[in-house]
Design a protein around this motif. Structure first.
Motif, PDB file in Angstrom:
ATOM      1  N   SER A 162     -46.764  -9.303 -89.599  1.00  0.00           N
ATOM      2  CA  SER A 162     -47.918  -8.425 -89.794  1.00  0.00           C
ATOM      3  C   SER A 162     -48.188  -7.536 -88.585  1.00  0.00           C
ATOM      4  O   SER A 162     -47.899  -7.922 -87.450  1.00  0.00           O
ATOM      5  N   LYS A 163     -48.765  -6.375 -88.843  1.00  0.00           N
ATOM      6  CA  LYS A 163     -49.180  -5.458 -87.772  1.00  0.00           C
ATOM      7  C   LYS A 163     -50.695  -5.504 -87.563  1.00  0.00           C
ATOM      8  O   LYS A 163     -51.278  -4.592 -86.995  1.00  0.00           O
ATOM      9  N   VAL A 164     -51.345  -6.582 -88.044  1.00  0.00           N
ATOM     10  CA  VAL A 164     -52.788  -6.716 -87.882  1.00  0.00           C
ATOM     11  C   VAL A 164     -53.167  -6.566 -86.402  1.00  0.00           C
ATOM     12  O   VAL A 164     -52.455  -7.056 -85.524  1.00  0.00           O
ATOM     13  N   PRO A 165     -54.255  -5.858 -86.085  1.00  0.00           N
ATOM     14  CA  PRO A 165     -54.677  -5.728 -84.679  1.00  0.00           C
ATOM     15  C   PRO A 165     -54.963  -7.096 -84.052  1.00  0.00           C
ATOM     16  O   PRO A 165     -55.559  -7.968 -84.689  1.00  0.00           O
ATOM     17  N   ILE A 166     -54.523  -7.276 -82.799  1.00  0.00           N
ATOM     18  CA  ILE A 166     -54.720  -8.534 -82.074  1.00  0.00           C
ATOM     19  C   ILE A 166     -55.359  -8.259 -80.714  1.00  0.00           C
ATOM     20  O   ILE A 166     -54.883  -7.404 -79.963  1.00  0.00           O
ATOM     21  N   ILE A 167     -56.452  -8.981 -80.416  1.00  0.00           N
ATOM     22  CA  ILE A 167     -57.072  -8.956 -79.090  1.00  0.00           C
ATOM     23  C   ILE A 167     -56.780 -10.297 -78.428  1.00  0.00           C
ATOM     24  O   ILE A 167     -57.068 -11.353 -78.998  1.00  0.00           O
TER      25      ILE A 167
ATOM     26  N   ILE B  56     -57.053 -10.689 -93.470  1.00  0.00           N
ATOM     27  CA  ILE B  56     -57.743 -10.664 -92.176  1.00  0.00           C
ATOM     28  C   ILE B  56     -57.522  -9.309 -91.510  1.00  0.00           C
ATOM     29  O   ILE B  56     -56.400  -8.811 -91.449  1.00  0.00           O
ATOM     30  N   SER B  57     -58.607  -8.700 -91.024  1.00  0.00           N
ATOM     31  CA  SER B  57     -58.544  -7.345 -90.471  1.00  0.00           C
ATOM     32  C   SER B  57     -58.221  -7.312 -88.984  1.00  0.00           C
ATOM     33  O   SER B  57     -57.741  -6.305 -88.464  1.00  0.00           O
ATOM     34  N   LEU B  58     -58.514  -8.420 -88.272  1.00  0.00           N
ATOM     35  CA  LEU B  58     -58.297  -8.444 -86.825  1.00  0.00           C
ATOM     36  C   LEU B  58     -58.267  -9.894 -86.360  1.00  0.00           C
ATOM     37  O   LEU B  58     -58.959 -10.749 -86.922  1.00  0.00           O
ATOM     38  N   VAL B  59     -57.458 -10.179 -85.318  1.00  0.00           N
ATOM     39  CA  VAL B  59     -57.363 -11.528 -84.755  1.00  0.00           C
ATOM     40  C   VAL B  59     -57.762 -11.486 -83.288  1.00  0.00           C
ATOM     41  O   VAL B  59     -57.275 -10.644 -82.523  1.00  0.00           O
ATOM     42  N   ILE B  60     -58.672 -12.385 -82.873  1.00  0.00           N
ATOM     43  CA  ILE B  60     -59.038 -12.563 -81.471  1.00  0.00           C
ATOM     44  C   ILE B  60     -58.398 -13.878 -81.038  1.00  0.00           C
ATOM     45  O   ILE B  60     -58.707 -14.940 -81.597  1.00  0.00           O
ATOM     46  N   LEU B  61     -57.500 -13.814 -80.060  1.00  0.00           N
ATOM     47  CA  LEU B  61     -56.593 -14.926 -79.792  1.00  0.00           C
ATOM     48  C   LEU B  61     -56.622 -15.333 -78.322  1.00  0.00           C
ATOM     49  O   LEU B  61     -56.339 -14.530 -77.436  1.00  0.00           O
ATOM     50  N   ASP B  62     -56.969 -16.594 -78.060  1.00  0.00           N
ATOM     51  CA  ASP B  62     -56.946 -17.115 -76.694  1.00  0.00           C
ATOM     52  C   ASP B  62     -55.504 -17.419 -76.287  1.00  0.00           C
ATOM     53  O   ASP B  62     -54.688 -17.798 -77.128  1.00  0.00           O
ATOM     54  N   VAL B  63     -55.178 -17.247 -75.009  1.00  0.00           N
ATOM     55  CA  VAL B  63     -53.809 -17.500 -74.547  1.00  0.00           C
ATOM     56  C   VAL B  63     -53.543 -18.998 -74.392  1.00  0.00           C
ATOM     57  O   VAL B  63     -52.576 -19.533 -74.939  1.00  0.00           O
TER      58      VAL B  63
END
Length: 226
Positions: free
Chosen positions: A74-79, A49-56
């Motif tokens: 992991s250091k995967v980018p997280i929004i 997975i290249s990026l994670v979009i994560l609800d709080v």
């Protein structure tokens, strides 16, 4: 070329569909999860997975705990997505290594633009060479840093901050410039988040941390010899 995978995590199916539709239009492969536990199962099962979009705010496991679990491996980018516009939440997000923080309601087009900016930045990091500064070696492709041959552990943001300093060594950098380049957007919160990251980075660099000089009232500079 394979499509980049993005994991969208939100307990609202309508929100997931909205985000997914916009991302799919931009040729991303989108995976969905309705809570943090499901997200972790998918994340560790897929492993590309290249990026994670994560609800709080989510049931079973909230976004903060999910972020901690992902960051420990992991250091995967997280929004992070949140209905709250609390600055404390935003600072907590950056402390946990979140790359971007977007408050609901938001424009899906803006979210896609942020996704693309982060993925451009991470792919650029992967395509460039090794930086060497006074015994510090920064391998951008492997996302590794070593000091005199000994590897050290840095968070995603600490790595990007050190890389930015190294690429601009000898140049005085204002906090505003650091925020705009390392966080990659106009950040209107408390600039002390930079000071916190610099303090941690100096500590992890040991004696080499003294190379990061504070310029009072302005920002920082990486000073090197020769």
């Amino acid at each position: 070329m394979d499509k980049l995978k993005i994991l969208v995590v939100d307990d609202e199916s309508r929100m997931r569909k909205l985000v997914k539709d916009f991302l799919v239009k931009q040729s991303y492969d989108v995976l969905e999860a309705g809570d943090g536990m499901e997200a972790l199962d998918i994340f560790f099962e897929q492993q590309d997975i290249s990026l994670v979009i994560l609800d709080v705010m989510m049931p079973k496991m909230d976004g903060w705990q999910t972020c901690r679990e992902i960051r420990s491996y992991s250091k995967v980018p997280i929004i992070m997505l949140t209905a709250r516009g609390d600055e404390k939440d935003e600072l907590q997000g950056f402390e946990l290594g979140v790359d971007e923080y977007i408050s609901k309601p938001f424009s899906p087009k803006i979210l896609v633009a942020r996704v693309e900016a982060i993925l451009r930045r991470t792919s650029r990091i992967a395509s460039e060479d090794i930086l060497r500064v006074n015994g510090i070696e920064i391998n951008k492709a492997a996302h590794q840093v070593s000091i005199d041959g000994v590897e050290i552990e840095l968070s995603y943001k600490e790595f990007e901050l050190l890389t930015y300093f190294a690429e601009n060594r000898g140049i005085a950098l204002s906090r505003e410039k650091i925020l705009n380049n390392v966080w990659n957007y106009d950040y209107f919160g408390d600039a002390r988040t930079i000071d916190t990251h610099v303090k941690k980075l100096r500590s992890k660099l040991g004696e080499k941390g003294n190379m990061i000089k504070t310029i009072w009232g302005m920002g920082y500079k990486l000073e090197t010899e020769g």
